[in-house]
Motif scaffolding. Structure first.
Motif, short mmCIF file in Angstrom:
data_model
loop_
_atom_site.label_atom_id
_atom_site.label_comp_id
_atom_site.label_asym_id
_atom_site.label_seq_id
_atom_site.Cartn_x
_atom_site.Cartn_y
_atom_site.Cartn_z
N CYS A 189 0.94 -1.17 -0.11
CA CYS A 189 0.05 0.03 0.02
C CYS A 189 0.90 1.12 0.01
O CYS A 189 1.67 1.36 0.95
N CYS A 221 0.03 3.39 3.52
CA CYS A 221 0.47 2.82 5.01
C CYS A 221 1.51 1.87 4.98
O CYS A 221 1.98 1.61 5.99
N CYS A 223 -5.87 -3.13 0.40
CA CYS A 223 -5.31 -2.98 1.81
C CYS A 223 -6.41 -2.96 2.91
O CYS A 223 -7.25 -2.24 2.90
N ARG A 227 -6.01 -2.27 5.98
CA ARG A 227 -5.93 -1.20 7.00
C ARG A 227 -6.58 0.00 6.25
O ARG A 227 -7.31 0.76 6.99
N CYS A 228 -6.14 0.27 5.20
CA CYS A 228 -6.88 1.57 4.45
C CYS A 228 -8.40 1.31 3.66
O CYS A 228 -8.48 2.32 3.25
#
Ligand SMILES: [Zn+2]
Length: 147
Positions: A87, A90, A120, A122-123
């Motif tokens: 990513c 991040c 991703c 996380r994002c």
């Protein structure tokens, strides 16, 4: 200072943290060095004050393409390139997701024309082999890298 280099290294798939100067709690170059040492990272910098510190790699050029070449050559990273595996926001590793799950979450044109998507967790960002990726493949040729 080296934000473009950081982004480029992430596109190439390398684990790269980037600290904007204003985000440092201890606003000295040595604050960044401490973080690098705690996380067992090499600090890439153009700051001459840090040049001779352990765990520091001094970037010579101001031109991002030359910076990438310096890093890849010095650390012998050419064979470890995994284009588009991280990513860009991040630094997390991306995972493939099935095309049908991105419907309505990416522009319609992209959905119609692309077949491979990565995600991703996380994002929550979805990536595809778009223009950045193609640019990067062209740039790889300029770095004179083995395929
Ligand atoms: Zn992310």
């Amino acid at each position: 200072m080296l934000g473009k280099l950081a982004r480029e290294l992430r596109i190439l798939g390398f684990d790269t943290e980037y600290l904007a100067y204003d985000k440092l709690t201890n606003k000295t170059p040595f604050g960044a060095l401490k973080i690098a040492q705690n996380e067992n990272r090499i600090l890439l910098t153009r700051n001459k004050k840090l040049k001779n510190s352990p765990q520091v790699f001094f970037i010579e050029s101001e031109i991002v393409q030359e910076q990438v070449i310096q890093v890849l050559t010095h650390f012998k990273l050419h064979k470890d390139i995994k284009l588009g595996s991280r990513c860009l926001i991040c630094n997390s590793l991306l995972n493939p997701i099935p095309k049908e799950t991105v419907k309505g979450r990416v522009p319609y044109y992209i959905y119609k024309t692309q077949n491979e998507f990565v995600f991703c967790a996380r994002c929550q960002k979805i990536y595809w082999a778009g223009s950045h990726y193609l640019d990067m493949q062209n740039r790889l040729k300029k770095y004179c890298l083995p395929k």
